[in-house]
Design a protein around this motif. Structure first.
Motif, PDB file in Angstrom:
ATOM      1  N   MET A   1       0.835  -1.185   0.000  1.00 19.12           N
ATOM      2  CA  MET A   1       0.000   0.000   0.000  1.00 19.12           C
ATOM      3  C   MET A   1       0.873   1.239   0.000  1.00 19.12           C
ATOM      4  O   MET A   1       1.807   1.330   0.771  1.00 19.12           O
ATOM      5  N   GLU A   2       0.541   2.175  -0.855  1.00 22.75           N
ATOM      6  CA  GLU A   2       1.327   3.393  -0.955  1.00 22.75           C
ATOM      7  C   GLU A   2       0.940   4.346   0.173  1.00 22.75           C
ATOM      8  O   GLU A   2      -0.225   4.483   0.512  1.00 22.75           O
ATOM      9  N   THR A   3       1.937   5.034   0.735  1.00 27.69           N
ATOM     10  CA  THR A   3       1.635   5.898   1.860  1.00 27.69           C
ATOM     11  C   THR A   3       2.169   7.317   1.711  1.00 27.69           C
ATOM     12  O   THR A   3       1.944   8.140   2.583  1.00 27.69           O
ATOM     13  N   GLU A   9      -2.838  11.272  -3.017  1.00 26.79           N
ATOM     14  CA  GLU A   9      -3.601  12.130  -3.905  1.00 26.79           C
ATOM     15  C   GLU A   9      -4.010  11.397  -5.175  1.00 26.79           C
ATOM     16  O   GLU A   9      -4.791  11.908  -5.952  1.00 26.79           O
ATOM     17  N   ARG A  10      -3.468  10.205  -5.397  1.00 27.50           N
ATOM     18  CA  ARG A  10      -3.773   9.418  -6.588  1.00 27.50           C
ATOM     19  C   ARG A  10      -4.766   8.313  -6.247  1.00 27.50           C
ATOM     20  O   ARG A  10      -4.930   7.942  -5.099  1.00 27.50           O
ATOM     21  N   TYR A  11      -5.399   7.810  -7.279  1.00 25.52           N
ATOM     22  CA  TYR A  11      -6.219   6.623  -7.111  1.00 25.52           C
ATOM     23  C   TYR A  11      -5.292   5.423  -6.960  1.00 25.52           C
ATOM     24  O   TYR A  11      -4.139   5.457  -7.378  1.00 25.52           O
ATOM     25  N   THR A  12      -5.803   4.348  -6.389  1.00 20.43           N
ATOM     26  CA  THR A  12      -5.002   3.137  -6.239  1.00 20.43           C
ATOM     27  C   THR A  12      -4.793   2.497  -7.614  1.00 20.43           C
ATOM     28  O   THR A  12      -5.542   2.763  -8.559  1.00 20.43           O
ATOM     29  N   ARG A  13      -3.793   1.643  -7.706  1.00 14.50           N
ATOM     30  CA  ARG A  13      -3.535   0.938  -8.971  1.00 14.50           C
ATOM     31  C   ARG A  13      -4.749   0.117  -9.401  1.00 14.50           C
ATOM     32  O   ARG A  13      -5.064   0.042 -10.586  1.00 14.50           O
ATOM     33  N   LEU A  63     -18.178  -3.394 -13.029  1.00 11.46           N
ATOM     34  CA  LEU A  63     -18.789  -2.305 -12.262  1.00 11.46           C
ATOM     35  C   LEU A  63     -18.983  -2.726 -10.806  1.00 11.46           C
ATOM     36  O   LEU A  63     -18.691  -1.954  -9.889  1.00 11.46           O
ATOM     37  N   PHE A  64     -19.447  -3.954 -10.576  1.00 15.06           N
ATOM     38  CA  PHE A  64     -19.607  -4.433  -9.201  1.00 15.06           C
ATOM     39  C   PHE A  64     -18.251  -4.518  -8.497  1.00 15.06           C
ATOM     40  O   PHE A  64     -18.131  -4.146  -7.327  1.00 15.06           O
ATOM     41  N   ALA A  65     -17.230  -4.986  -9.212  1.00 15.32           N
ATOM     42  CA  ALA A  65     -15.884  -5.027  -8.631  1.00 15.32           C
ATOM     43  C   ALA A  65     -15.437  -3.616  -8.268  1.00 15.32           C
ATOM     44  O   ALA A  65     -14.829  -3.387  -7.218  1.00 15.32           O
ATOM     45  N   ARG A  66     -15.775  -2.683  -9.134  1.00 14.38           N
ATOM     46  CA  ARG A  66     -15.401  -1.290  -8.880  1.00 14.38           C
ATOM     47  C   ARG A  66     -16.126  -0.733  -7.654  1.00 14.38           C
ATOM     48  O   ARG A  66     -15.538  -0.013  -6.848  1.00 14.38           O
ATOM     49  N   PHE A  67     -17.412  -1.056  -7.508  1.00 13.34           N
ATOM     50  CA  PHE A  67     -18.165  -0.625  -6.315  1.00 13.34           C
ATOM     51  C   PHE A  67     -17.537  -1.185  -5.047  1.00 13.34           C
ATOM     52  O   PHE A  67     -17.375  -0.475  -4.050  1.00 13.34           O
ATOM     53  N   ILE A  68     -17.212  -2.455  -5.077  1.00 11.73           N
ATOM     54  CA  ILE A  68     -16.618  -3.103  -3.902  1.00 11.73           C
ATOM     55  C   ILE A  68     -15.274  -2.463  -3.578  1.00 11.73           C
ATOM     56  O   ILE A  68     -14.986  -2.148  -2.422  1.00 11.73           O
ATOM     57  N   TRP A  69     -14.451  -2.262  -4.605  1.00 15.64           N
ATOM     58  CA  TRP A  69     -13.137  -1.657  -4.375  1.00 15.64           C
ATOM     59  C   TRP A  69     -13.274  -0.247  -3.822  1.00 15.64           C
ATOM     60  O   TRP A  69     -12.592   0.141  -2.882  1.00 15.64           O
ATOM     61  N   ARG A  70     -14.187   0.505  -4.407  1.00 18.60           N
ATOM     62  CA  ARG A  70     -14.349   1.900  -3.986  1.00 18.60           C
ATOM     63  C   ARG A  70     -14.885   1.994  -2.561  1.00 18.60           C
ATOM     64  O   ARG A  70     -14.528   2.907  -1.822  1.00 18.60           O
ATOM     65  N   ALA A  71     -15.742   1.065  -2.160  1.00 18.37           N
ATOM     66  CA  ALA A  71     -16.255   1.072  -0.790  1.00 18.37           C
ATOM     67  C   ALA A  71     -15.130   0.855   0.219  1.00 18.37           C
ATOM     68  O   ALA A  71     -15.131   1.446   1.305  1.00 18.37           O
ATOM     69  N   ALA A  72     -14.172   0.027  -0.146  1.00 15.92           N
ATOM     70  CA  ALA A  72     -13.053  -0.264   0.764  1.00 15.92           C
ATOM     71  C   ALA A  72     -11.893   0.715   0.594  1.00 15.92           C
ATOM     72  O   ALA A  72     -11.041   0.819   1.473  1.00 15.92           O
ATOM     73  N   ASN A  73     -11.856   1.423  -0.525  1.00 15.93           N
ATOM     74  CA  ASN A  73     -10.747   2.340  -0.845  1.00 15.93           C
ATOM     75  C   ASN A  73     -11.326   3.644  -1.391  1.00 15.93           C
ATOM     76  O   ASN A  73     -11.379   3.838  -2.605  1.00 15.93           O
TER      77      ASN A  73
END
Length: 182
Positions: A1-3, A9-13, A63-73
């Motif tokens: 994880m980038e810190t 300021e960037r989105y995750t990979r 899209l569902f994967a993106r929702f899940i990722w965005r909820a956690a990140n």
């Protein structure tokens, strides 16, 4: 994880990967949809329809994967220098993108089922949400076309604003979602 502060300021990979995969899929699906709609009836045209449906299902799964990722990140905050109007417009634009990215394939699924040609994922059948009905098929065909056109317009606006931020404002916003090498 980038810190680092710059990385925060960037989105995750993963978010960047999902964004650009969905971009390619959706732009391809819109282009394919317009192309196949102009073709005369033929086995090739129907094969394109089956491909279009399968890729639409893949896009919904992304899209569902993106929702899940965005909820956690959660995404990075917008720069504090941006006005409340710009922040609100950005959030509304992203909301419209997400709603349309879901509504377009769902409307296509309903339309296809109403025509009596249920969707599948590369040959694996997906249960139809409605029974065959020519009137319903025509209605949902119109809805699917209108939503797809709206999605194309919102994507064009999203792209133009990203380019404006990059070339005119020169505020570095585009780099937050740009592909980066390790």
């Amino acid at each position: 994880m980038e810190t680092t502060a710059a990385a925060q300021e960037r989105y995750t990979r993963t978010a960047i990967f999902l964004h650009w995969c969905m971009t390619a899929m959706i732009v391809g699906l819109i282009g394919l949809g317009f192309y196949m709609g102009q073709q005369p009836p033929s086995p090739e045209k129907y094969a394109l329809y089956e491909l279009h449906k399968s890729l639409g299902v893949v896009t919904v799964l992304l899209l569902f994967a993106r929702f899940i990722w965005r909820a956690a990140n959660p995404p990075p905050e917008l720069p504090t220098a941006y006005s409340q109007l710009l922040r609100t417009a950005s959030h509304l634009g992203h909301f419209a993108l997400y709603v349309l990215m879901f509504a377009v394939p769902v409307s296509g699924w309903v339309m296809s089922a109403a025509y009596g040609r249920p969707a599948s994922l590369f040959g694996v059948p997906i249960p139809p949400p409605v029974t065959k009905s020519e009137d319903l098929a025509e209605l949902w065909g119109t809805i699917h076309f209108a939503l797809g056109s709206a999605l194309a317009l919102v994507i064009a606006g999203h792209t133009l604003f990203a380019l404006k931020h990059h070339f005119i404002d020169k505020d570095g916003l585009l780099w937050r979602m740009w592909v980066r090498c390790p």
